[in-house]
Design an enzyme around this catalytic site. Sequence first.
Site, PDB file in Angstrom:
ATOM      1  N   LYS A 129      35.543 -19.463 103.305  1.00  0.00           N
ATOM      2  CA  LYS A 129      35.586 -20.525 102.294  1.00  0.00           C
ATOM      3  C   LYS A 129      36.576 -21.572 102.779  1.00  0.00           C
ATOM      4  CE  LYS A 129      33.971 -21.569  98.131  1.00  0.00           C
ATOM      5  NZ  LYS A 129      32.689 -21.256  97.492  1.00  0.00           N
ATOM      6  N   ASP A 169      30.586 -26.860  97.363  1.00  0.00           N
ATOM      7  CA  ASP A 169      31.171 -26.142  96.226  1.00  0.00           C
ATOM      8  C   ASP A 169      31.646 -27.246  95.278  1.00  0.00           C
ATOM      9  OD1 ASP A 169      32.097 -23.299  95.312  1.00  0.00           O
ATOM     10  OD2 ASP A 169      33.879 -24.513  94.999  1.00  0.00           O
TER      11      ASP A 169
HETATM   12  P1  NDP Z   1      30.294 -29.229  90.755  1.00  0.00           P
HETATM   13  O1  NDP Z   1      31.426 -29.984  91.342  1.00  0.00           O
HETATM   14  O2  NDP Z   1      28.906 -29.697  90.973  1.00  0.00           O
HETATM   15  O3  NDP Z   1      30.502 -29.089  89.170  1.00  0.00           O
HETATM   16  C1  NDP Z   1      31.638 -28.497  88.638  1.00  0.00           C
HETATM   17  C2  NDP Z   1      31.575 -28.636  87.126  1.00  0.00           C
HETATM   18  O4  NDP Z   1      32.662 -27.917  86.549  1.00  0.00           O
HETATM   19  C3  NDP Z   1      31.729 -30.063  86.672  1.00  0.00           C
HETATM   20  O5  NDP Z   1      31.052 -30.239  85.456  1.00  0.00           O
HETATM   21  C4  NDP Z   1      33.246 -30.184  86.492  1.00  0.00           C
HETATM   22  O6  NDP Z   1      33.621 -31.218  85.599  1.00  0.00           O
HETATM   23  C5  NDP Z   1      33.568 -28.825  85.930  1.00  0.00           C
HETATM   24  N1  NDP Z   1      34.943 -28.451  86.292  1.00  0.00           N
HETATM   25  C6  NDP Z   1      35.478 -28.434  87.536  1.00  0.00           C
HETATM   26  N2  NDP Z   1      36.764 -28.054  87.482  1.00  0.00           N
HETATM   27  C7  NDP Z   1      37.028 -27.840  86.190  1.00  0.00           C
HETATM   28  C8  NDP Z   1      38.177 -27.427  85.501  1.00  0.00           C
HETATM   29  N3  NDP Z   1      39.339 -27.185  86.131  1.00  0.00           N
HETATM   30  N4  NDP Z   1      38.093 -27.282  84.140  1.00  0.00           N
HETATM   31  C9  NDP Z   1      36.933 -27.529  83.497  1.00  0.00           C
HETATM   32  N5  NDP Z   1      35.811 -27.928  84.111  1.00  0.00           N
HETATM   33  C10 NDP Z   1      35.858 -28.077  85.428  1.00  0.00           C
HETATM   34  O7  NDP Z   1      30.483 -27.727  91.266  1.00  0.00           O
HETATM   35  P2  NDP Z   1      29.414 -26.551  91.306  1.00  0.00           P
HETATM   36  O8  NDP Z   1      28.498 -26.642  90.151  1.00  0.00           O
HETATM   37  O9  NDP Z   1      28.852 -26.507  92.673  1.00  0.00           O
HETATM   38  O10 NDP Z   1      30.365 -25.284  91.162  1.00  0.00           O
HETATM   39  C11 NDP Z   1      30.724 -24.735  89.894  1.00  0.00           C
HETATM   40  C12 NDP Z   1      31.208 -23.313  90.079  1.00  0.00           C
HETATM   41  O11 NDP Z   1      30.157 -22.531  90.669  1.00  0.00           O
HETATM   42  C13 NDP Z   1      32.415 -23.121  91.001  1.00  0.00           C
HETATM   43  O12 NDP Z   1      33.176 -22.024  90.539  1.00  0.00           O
HETATM   44  C14 NDP Z   1      31.786 -22.769  92.336  1.00  0.00           C
HETATM   45  O13 NDP Z   1      32.683 -22.045  93.163  1.00  0.00           O
HETATM   46  C15 NDP Z   1      30.637 -21.902  91.855  1.00  0.00           C
HETATM   47  N6  NDP Z   1      29.540 -21.738  92.814  1.00  0.00           N
HETATM   48  C16 NDP Z   1      28.841 -22.817  93.272  1.00  0.00           C
HETATM   49  C17 NDP Z   1      27.780 -22.640  94.142  1.00  0.00           C
HETATM   50  C18 NDP Z   1      26.907 -23.758  94.590  1.00  0.00           C
HETATM   51  O14 NDP Z   1      25.885 -23.489  95.235  1.00  0.00           O
HETATM   52  N7  NDP Z   1      27.214 -25.002  94.264  1.00  0.00           N
HETATM   53  C19 NDP Z   1      27.435 -21.295  94.655  1.00  0.00           C
HETATM   54  C20 NDP Z   1      28.177 -20.226  94.036  1.00  0.00           C
HETATM   55  C21 NDP Z   1      29.211 -20.470  93.193  1.00  0.00           C
HETATM   56  P3  NDP Z   1      33.974 -32.684  86.154  1.00  0.00           P
HETATM   57  O15 NDP Z   1      32.657 -33.357  86.366  1.00  0.00           O
HETATM   58  O16 NDP Z   1      34.791 -33.272  85.071  1.00  0.00           O
HETATM   59  O17 NDP Z   1      34.746 -32.471  87.413  1.00  0.00           O
END
Ligand code: NDP
Length: 448
Positions: A129, A169
Site C-alpha cells: 500500500k 484508493d
Molecule cells: P474516494 O476518495 O473515492 O471516496 C472516499 C469517500 O469517503 C468520499 O466520499 C470522502 O468524502 C469520504 N471520506 C474520506 N475521508 C473521510 C473522513 N476522514 N471522514 C469522513 N468521510 C471521509 O475513495 P474510495 O471510495 O476509493 O475509498 C473508500 C474506502 O474504501 C477507503 O477505506 C478505501 O481504502 C476503501 N477501498 C477502496 C477500494 C477501491 O477500489 N477504490 C478497494 C478497497 C477498499 P470527501 O469527498 O469529502 O473527501
Amino acid sequence: MMIQDAYLNGLMERVIARNPAEPEFHQAVQEVLVSLAPVVEAHPEYIKEGVMDCLVEPERIIKFRVPWVDDAGVVRVNRGFRVQFNSAIGPYKGGLRFHPSVYEGIVKFLGFEQIFKNSLTGLPIGGGKGGSDFDPKGKSEGEVMRFCQSFMTELFKYIGPDTDVPAGDIGVGGREIGYLFGQYKRLRNEFNGVLTGKGLSYGGSLARTEATGYGLCYFADNMLKANGRSFEGATVVISGSGNVAIYACQKATQLGAKVVAMSDSNGYIYDPDGIDLDLIKQLKEVERKRISEYAAHHPKAQYHAGCRDIWKIPCHIALPCATQNELDGEAAKALIANGCYAVAEGANMPCTPEAVDALQAASVLFAPAKAANAGGVATSALEMSQNSMRFYWTFEEVDEHLKRIMTDLYQNASQAAAKYGMEGNLVAGANIAGFLKVADAMLAYGVV
Ligand code: NDP
C-alpha cells in the site's frame, strides 16, 4: 478482544513497542492475531519457523520527499510512502491514498490488511500500500498533475508489473492514475501493466471502476442469502460518496434495495424517496462538489452537517464505505436498536473493535472489509492478466469473474471459520483463510 495465545500476545507487545504511535497498525495486527490463535495451536510450525514474526514486519518501506510547485509558483513539499509488506504469493499489490491524514502507520495498517485480502481473492498477488499526505481537494488540475508526476518520479524506481503494482484508493481515481501512468511510461520507456485502475483507452479493464462496490454487494448478498435474508425490499444506509460508495449504491439498488443515505467528509444526506444516484455521480464524479448540494435538487432530502449521526438513520443493512474507524460502538448500538440485521464493510476497517464486538454479540451479520471489499483488488488482478495477455474481456466477462470470486471468497471465509470452531464469524474466517495460503508459501521459502 484478547489474544488467546501466549506467544502471539508477546508478539503483539513487540509490534506495539517497535511501531510506536501507530494505533491503526496495532489495531489491524491485533484483530488478525486474535483470529489466528487457534491456527497456531494446531500448527506450531508457523511460530517455530518464524512465519508469525516475519508476517508483522514489512519486507520494505519506502519513504520519500515529493516536491512540487503550486499555481502561485510556491514550492510545496509532501511525503510519499510505499509499504511493500509481503510478496510470498505474488507481486506487491495495493492502492495509493492521497489524503492529509496519511502517515506511515496508516499505510502499514492498509498494507498489512492487503496481504490477507489479496490472498483471499485466490489470485497470485502479494500485499502492499502507499500514498501521500497530499490533499487533492481544492487543487487545480495542473497542481494535481505536477504532484502526481513528482510522486512517480521517485516511486517508479521501486515498482513494476512483476514487482509492485499500485492502484487507486481515497483521493486517487482515474484522473490521478492517468497522470501517474503517463509519468511512469515516460521515465521507463515501457508500456506495461504497472498500475491498475487505468483508463479504458490505455489498458484499463471494464468493470474495474464498479468492482469494489459491486463486489461488496455480491459478498453481502451471499451472506444474506445464507441466513435467509436478501437486499430485496431492504432499506440501506451507505457512508461516503466516492468510488466504493457510488457503485455499492448502484448494485444494492439493482438487487432490490432502497438506499436512503450517503455522506462525504462534511456531512450526510437523508432522502426518504431513495438516493438519486445520477445526481450524486454528477456532483461527486463530474463537478467534484460537496454532497450538501444534493438537498437543493430534492426538496424532501435533508442535509446534516457531520458524519457520525448517519448510523442513527433506521436501516436493515449498513454499508460503511468512507474511511477507517467511522462506525464506533455507539453507532453500532444505534444500528442494533433500529433493527439493522447486516453490516458489510466497503471501506478498510471502518468499524472500530468495539463496534464489531457489539454487532457480533447482537447477532448482526457482519462482513469484514478484508473479504467484503476484495472485489476491487481482484478485478485489478484481472486487469493485470488482461495487460499481460494484451487482450480485453467484455464488461459481462469481468463481472462474471467478479461474482464468482466473491462467492468463492464467502464460502472460503465461512468454511475456515467453521473448521476452527467459530462458525458464522467471518472476521476470523477471512483472517484464517487469507493467512493460511501466505503462511504456507512463507514456510516453503525457509528463512528469507
Ligand atoms: P474516494 O476518495 O473515492 O471516496 C472516499 C469517500 O469517503 C468520499 O466520499 C470522502 O468524502 C469520504 N471520506 C474520506 N475521508 C473521510 C473522513 N476522514 N471522514 C469522513 N468521510 C471521509 O475513495 P474510495 O471510495 O476509493 O475509498 C473508500 C474506502 O474504501 C477507503 O477505506 C478505501 O481504502 C476503501 N477501498 C477502496 C477500494 C477501491 O477500489 N477504490 C478497494 C478497497 C477498499 P470527501 O469527498 O469529502 O473527501
